[in-house]
Design an enzyme around this catalytic site. Structure first.
Site, PDB file in Angstrom:
ATOM      1  CG  ASP A 137      -2.096   0.935   1.049  1.00 41.09           C
ATOM      2  OD1 ASP A 137      -2.396   1.322  -0.103  1.00 41.09           O
ATOM      3  OD2 ASP A 137      -2.730   1.294   2.060  1.00 41.09           O
ATOM      4  CG  HIS A 144      -4.897  10.206   3.110  1.00 35.85           C
ATOM      5  ND1 HIS A 144      -5.968  10.042   3.972  1.00 35.85           N
ATOM      6  CD2 HIS A 144      -3.975   9.281   3.466  1.00 35.85           C
ATOM      7  CE1 HIS A 144      -5.693   9.043   4.806  1.00 35.85           C
ATOM      8  NE2 HIS A 144      -4.496   8.563   4.520  1.00 35.85           N
ATOM      9  CD  GLU A 209      -6.323   4.545   4.821  1.00 32.27           C
ATOM     10  OE1 GLU A 209      -5.596   3.841   4.096  1.00 32.27           O
ATOM     11  OE2 GLU A 209      -5.875   5.293   5.720  1.00 32.27           O
ATOM     12  CD  GLU A 211      -5.505   2.862  -0.024  1.00 29.58           C
ATOM     13  OE1 GLU A 211      -4.654   2.311  -0.765  1.00 29.58           O
ATOM     14  OE2 GLU A 211      -5.391   2.941   1.210  1.00 29.58           O
ATOM     15  CG  ASP A 243      -5.705   0.282   3.874  1.00 27.18           C
ATOM     16  OD1 ASP A 243      -5.779  -0.752   4.562  1.00 27.18           O
ATOM     17  OD2 ASP A 243      -4.800   1.136   4.019  1.00 27.18           O
ATOM     18  NE  ARG A 247      -8.185   6.125   9.757  1.00 33.52           N
ATOM     19  CZ  ARG A 247      -7.471   5.974   8.658  1.00 33.52           C
ATOM     20  NH1 ARG A 247      -6.190   5.591   8.730  1.00 33.52           N
ATOM     21  NH2 ARG A 247      -8.002   6.188   7.477  1.00 33.52           N
ATOM     22  CD  GLN A 250      -3.269   4.575  10.834  1.00 34.15           C
ATOM     23  OE1 GLN A 250      -4.499   4.589  10.752  1.00 34.15           O
ATOM     24  NE2 GLN A 250      -2.485   5.072   9.882  1.00 34.15           N
ATOM     25  CE1 TYR A 254       2.935   7.505  12.757  1.00 32.48           C
ATOM     26  CE2 TYR A 254       1.787   7.398  14.868  1.00 32.48           C
ATOM     27  CZ  TYR A 254       2.495   8.118  13.919  1.00 32.48           C
ATOM     28  OH  TYR A 254       2.773   9.440  14.122  1.00 32.48           O
ATOM     29  CE  LYS A 263      -3.684   2.018   7.495  1.00 33.80           C
ATOM     30  NZ  LYS A 263      -4.527   2.840   6.641  1.00 33.80           N
ATOM     31  CB  THR A 267      -7.361  -5.074   1.800  1.00 33.07           C
ATOM     32  OG1 THR A 267      -6.426  -4.742   2.833  1.00 33.07           O
ATOM     33  CG2 THR A 267      -7.274  -4.045   0.684  1.00 33.07           C
ATOM     34  CB  THR A 370      -6.438   7.644   1.661  1.00 36.29           C
ATOM     35  OG1 THR A 370      -6.274   6.538   2.532  1.00 36.29           O
ATOM     36  CG2 THR A 370      -7.859   8.153   1.730  1.00 36.29           C
ATOM     37  CD  GLU A 384      -8.142  12.371   4.608  1.00 41.32           C
ATOM     38  OE1 GLU A 384      -7.747  13.227   3.818  1.00 41.32           O
ATOM     39  OE2 GLU A 384      -8.342  11.177   4.285  1.00 41.32           O
TER      40      GLU A 384
HETATM   41 MN    MN Z   1      -4.128   2.839   2.871  1.00 40.20          MN
END
Ligand code: MN
Length: 438
Positions: A137, A144, A209, A211, A243, A247, A250, A254, A263, A267, A370, A384
């Site tokens: 990814d 984004h 997300e 994509e 995706d 959050r 994450q 992360y 993640k 998917t 994204t 967002e």
């Molecule tokens: Mn992504």
């Protein structure tokens, strides 16, 4: 690079004898995307979408309607995955497209022989079009990257490497599924802001997300980079890709190595590969970089790619709650906008990925990252849209959302438009959120 070729298969006045194909939002005769389908009790095999029907490629090979490269391509598509067909590259794929277009177009003398080879889409199950060996990814949506960066790092949204190197991470191929697969709310380890210690349980901040997915047709030998001038030739086509993202997981996990369990629980892709051949009329110049931005290093720069490496594509996201569907309230459109904010082209992603000699293979899947626009109403994730959960979205049912709730259905849509061309689309990419399995 093979310059995008426009031929008789794209002619705007070409129509089809298949009922419902002309004027179809996704699958008019100018599209002819590749997928894998099955009906109850049958084994999965390759097909081509036309209107609300599927042309059965295995049945087509048993007719006397194909020869040469088109026959080679269709024969390779009789399997439960299209890997063997994709590995043939663009030549046979284009030959099959031209032949199928001729067979399905209005006035085709073979209509009587082709009609029995069509399967109604409504009664078919769609599978992943190819076995995915590896999934990567990227992060090429610059708005984004800036928006999310500002939420995670208010003082330092866009990291200094962003405009030099296409950022990506290795994802998980085993959890890629076709549209319609339930989204089981994952459990995970999270640490609420201000909490003393982390905890484990069903995650609270489930997001999507928006994509693009890039399917690779052909790979490279280990140690042999793919020059950017040849990168597009390695691509079979595109899909929509969601995706799904946790959050809260994450935010806690992360650093320092990037996305992991936030993640890799699912998917979702739209099951049809819209081929590079079908996209020819929709190729556009990559928007020029702002003057102050660094020029990419030579291995990422190709004039032909800059001339036609972007796409004339509009993307949309729709949300409906269980209560909305029960009350027959139409889904709320969360966002819509052009996919013009990709800072790096598909060719740049492929060339960069293989630049260190990493072996790419047939059926590899690349996510774009994204895709968000700069304005409200064009953002490709709830993170967002709701400013990190601070500004809830109001649904037409009176409910509100910051992140996805159990029972919510989230669907992506994408359509290519260009003057003088018939619009084509990806078909569905949706999922309904199911409760966590604790
Ligand atoms: Mn992504």
């Amino acid at each position: 690079m093979i310059t995008a070729v426009i031929d008789e298969t794209h002619a705007p006045d070409r129509t089809s004898w298949v009922p419902g194909a002309d004027g179809h939002a996704d699958f008019p005769i100018q599209n002819l995307p590749l997928g894998v389908f099955s009906r109850e009790g049958e084994s999965p095999r390759g097909g081509i979408a036309i209107g609300d029907s599927i042309l059965d490629l295995a049945a087509l090979t048993r007719s006397s309607l194909l020869e040469g490269e088109a026959m080679v391509a269709a024969s390779a598509a009789c399997a439960p995955t299209l890997n063997a067909m994709l590995a043939l590259g663009a030549g046979p794929r284009r030959a099959l497209r031209r032949r199928v277009s001729a067979l399905l177009c209005t006035g085709a003398p073979e209509r009587g022989e082709v009609e029995p080879l069509l399967v109604p889409m409504a009664g078919a199950t769609m599978h992943l079009p190819a076995h995915v060996g590896d999934y990567t990814d990227f992060y090429v949506g610059i708005h984004h990257a800036t928006n999310i960066g500002a939420l995670f790092r208010p003082d330092n949204p866009l990291l200094p490497n962003y405009k030099h190197v296409p950022i990506g991470y290795h994802g998980r191929a085993s959890t890629i599924r076709p549209s319609g697969t339930p989204v089981i709310r994952p459990q995970g380890q999270t640490k609420a802001p201000g909490a003393d210690a982390p905890s484990f349980g069903p995650i609270a901040r489930l997001d999507y997300e928006l994509e693009l997915g890039v399917w690779l047709a052909t790979g490279n030998d280990l140690g042999a980079p793919i020059p950017i001038s040849e990168a597009t030739d390695h691509v079979a086509g595109l899909t929509l890709l969601n995706d799904w993202s946790a959050r809260d997981v994450q935010a806690w996990e992360y650093q320092p190595l990037g996305p992991f369990l936030a993640k890799n629980f699912l998917t979702t892709v739209s099951p049809w590969i819209v081929t590079m051949e079908a996209l020819a009329p929709f190729r556009r110049p990559q928007p020029p970089r702002p003057e102050d931005d660094p020029r990419p290093l030579p291995y990422l720069w190709d004039e032909a790619d800059q001339r036609e490496g972007a796409l004339s594509l509009d993307l949309e996201v729709f949300l409906s709650s269980a209560a909305m569907r029960e009350r027959h309230i139409a889904p709320l459109r969360l966002s819509c906008g052009p996919a013009s904010a990709m800072y790096w082209t598909i060719a740049q992603m492929v060339a960069h990925h293989a630049s260190n000699g990493c072996q790419m293979q047939t059926g590899d899947l690349l996510g774009s990252g994204t895709i968000s626009g700069p304005e409200d109403g064009t953002q490709g994730s709830l993170m967002e849209i709701t400013r990190g959960g601070k500004q809830p979205v109001e649904l037409p049912s009176g409910e509100t959302r910051t992140f996805l709730e159990d029972g919510d259905e989230l669907s992506l849509a994408g359509h290519f438009h260009a003057e003088g061309a018939v619009s084509i689309g990806f078909g569905a990419c949706r999922g309904v959120v199911a409760p966590a399995r604790t």
